[in-house]
Write a protein that holds these residues in place. Structure first.
Motif, PDB file in Angstrom:
ATOM      1  N   ARG A 175       0.914  -1.259  -0.029  1.00 50.29           N
ATOM      2  CA  ARG A 175      -0.057   0.177   0.013  1.00 50.29           C
ATOM      3  C   ARG A 175       0.857   1.371   0.235  1.00 50.29           C
ATOM      4  O   ARG A 175       1.998   1.118   0.442  1.00 50.29           O
ATOM      5  N   PRO A 176       0.382   2.419  -0.528  1.00 49.39           N
ATOM      6  CA  PRO A 176       1.074   3.442  -0.714  1.00 49.39           C
ATOM      7  C   PRO A 176       0.882   4.463   0.743  1.00 49.39           C
ATOM      8  O   PRO A 176      -0.013   4.641   1.144  1.00 49.39           O
ATOM      9  N   LEU A 177       2.045   4.739   1.447  1.00 45.75           N
ATOM     10  CA  LEU A 177       2.126   5.796   2.427  1.00 45.75           C
ATOM     11  C   LEU A 177       1.974   7.130   1.652  1.00 45.75           C
ATOM     12  O   LEU A 177       2.940   7.458   0.986  1.00 45.75           O
ATOM     13  N   ARG A 178       1.099   8.298   1.947  1.00 44.00           N
ATOM     14  CA  ARG A 178       0.647   9.336   1.515  1.00 44.00           C
ATOM     15  C   ARG A 178       1.632  10.260   2.221  1.00 44.00           C
ATOM     16  O   ARG A 178       1.387  10.498   3.689  1.00 44.00           O
ATOM     17  N   PHE A 179       2.429  11.199   1.924  1.00 41.29           N
ATOM     18  CA  PHE A 179       3.138  12.479   2.558  1.00 41.29           C
ATOM     19  C   PHE A 179       2.740  13.462   1.783  1.00 41.29           C
ATOM     20  O   PHE A 179       2.338  13.669   0.874  1.00 41.29           O
ATOM     21  N   ARG A 180       2.678  14.340   2.823  1.00 36.51           N
ATOM     22  CA  ARG A 180       2.541  15.955   2.482  1.00 36.51           C
ATOM     23  C   ARG A 180       3.386  16.972   3.239  1.00 36.51           C
ATOM     24  O   ARG A 180       3.668  16.612   4.594  1.00 36.51           O
ATOM     25  N   HIS A 181       3.791  18.231   2.788  1.00 35.18           N
ATOM     26  CA  HIS A 181       4.778  19.026   3.566  1.00 35.18           C
ATOM     27  C   HIS A 181       3.758  19.943   4.558  1.00 35.18           C
ATOM     28  O   HIS A 181       2.799  20.066   4.297  1.00 35.18           O
ATOM     29  N   ARG A 182       4.121  20.017   5.603  1.00 34.04           N
ATOM     30  CA  ARG A 182       3.518  20.718   6.655  1.00 34.04           C
ATOM     31  C   ARG A 182       3.520  21.961   6.555  1.00 34.04           C
ATOM     32  O   ARG A 182       2.773  23.029   7.003  1.00 34.04           O
ATOM     33  N   HIS A 183       4.584  22.725   5.928  1.00 36.42           N
ATOM     34  CA  HIS A 183       4.520  24.339   5.747  1.00 36.42           C
ATOM     35  C   HIS A 183       4.635  24.557   4.289  1.00 36.42           C
ATOM     36  O   HIS A 183       5.221  23.912   3.361  1.00 36.42           O
ATOM     37  N   GLY A 184       3.956  25.695   4.071  1.00 37.01           N
ATOM     38  CA  GLY A 184       4.034  26.266   2.630  1.00 37.01           C
ATOM     39  C   GLY A 184       3.094  25.397   1.729  1.00 37.01           C
ATOM     40  O   GLY A 184       2.163  24.486   2.403  1.00 37.01           O
ATOM     41  N   VAL A 204       4.605   7.091  -1.381  1.00 34.79           N
ATOM     42  CA  VAL A 204       5.863   5.960  -1.160  1.00 34.79           C
ATOM     43  C   VAL A 204       4.998   4.599  -1.189  1.00 34.79           C
ATOM     44  O   VAL A 204       4.261   4.386  -0.102  1.00 34.79           O
ATOM     45  N   TRP A 205       5.266   3.839  -2.309  1.00 36.28           N
ATOM     46  CA  TRP A 205       4.670   2.542  -1.903  1.00 36.28           C
ATOM     47  C   TRP A 205       5.673   1.580  -1.370  1.00 36.28           C
ATOM     48  O   TRP A 205       6.766   1.488  -1.566  1.00 36.28           O
TER      49      TRP A 205
END
Length: 211
Positions: free
Chosen positions: A147-156, A163-164
């Motif tokens: 499964r993919p782990l989804r990432f996002r930036h906290r700032h901006g 990331v699979w």
């Protein structure tokens, strides 16, 4: 973390350091470990308070580690289960691998999450509780369904990326990741059980840990 490339590792991000080892275990070993954890551990579904109502979490989990690695979660105190021999052995192996990148890597606890199918999930969060230190190091082993782990930036701008994580893979969220990024395991129509083991160092007290 060292900037040099080490065989077997992929650098997904340089700053903050996000690294992937696609096969930290032999496939047969990973298969046996998945079956062992599925049947041997006391899986639980603790309840969370949301908008004044209590709901079971959308997955099962076990907190495991050294006796002092307790934590507080949703107004409840949890003490770790004793190390299962197979998980302790995995901890030692993972620690040895991560030390290749970060000489200070030490893990005294692990949160195991069990997802029976793609509908079970984990919401957006960072593992940035004070009890994990100013710059936590988190190493996550994935077993079972990819499964993919989804990432996002906290700032901006909240740029997001996947990331699979295949069976027997190891993802290292290096120092600074929790301050810069959030991550989530979002629902997807992916069949099959998945167990993740996220190793970290608890520095005492009662952290509120959710990954």
């Amino acid at each position: 973390m060292h900037s040099r490339e080490i065989p077997g590792w992929e650098t997904l991000l340089a700053q903050p350091p996000l690294l992937l080892h696609r096969q930290c275990l032999e496939p047969a070993h990973a298969d046996r470990l998945l079956e062992c954890l599925e049947h041997d551990l006391p899986w639980q579904r603790p309840e969370l308070t949301l908008y004044g109502r209590r709901h079971p979490i959308p997955r099962s989990q076990v907190w495991m580690g050294d006796p002092e690695a307790g934590y507080r979660y949703s107004q409840r105190d949890f003490q770790p289960e004793p190390w299962h021999p197979a998980v302790r052995e995995l901890r030692d192996r993972i620690q040895t691998l991560v030390v290749e990148h970060d000489a200070s890597a030490r893990f005294n606890s692990v949160l195991l999450n069990r997802y029976v199918d793609g509908e079970q999930r984990m919401g957006w969060h960072s593992d940035d509780e004070p009890e994990l230190g100013e710059t936590p190091l988190v190493a996550a082993v994935s077993l079972g369904a990819e499964r993919p782990l989804r990432f996002r930036h906290r700032h901006g701008p909240r740029r997001a990326f996947n990331v699979w994580l295949p069976h027997a893979s190891l993802l290292v969220m290096g120092r600074g990741c929790q301050q810069a990024l959030q991550h989530a395991l979002l629902p997807r129509a992916i069949p099959g059980i998945r167990i993740s083991l996220t190793f970290r160092q608890v520095h005492g007290g009662a952290p509120q840990i959710s990954t």
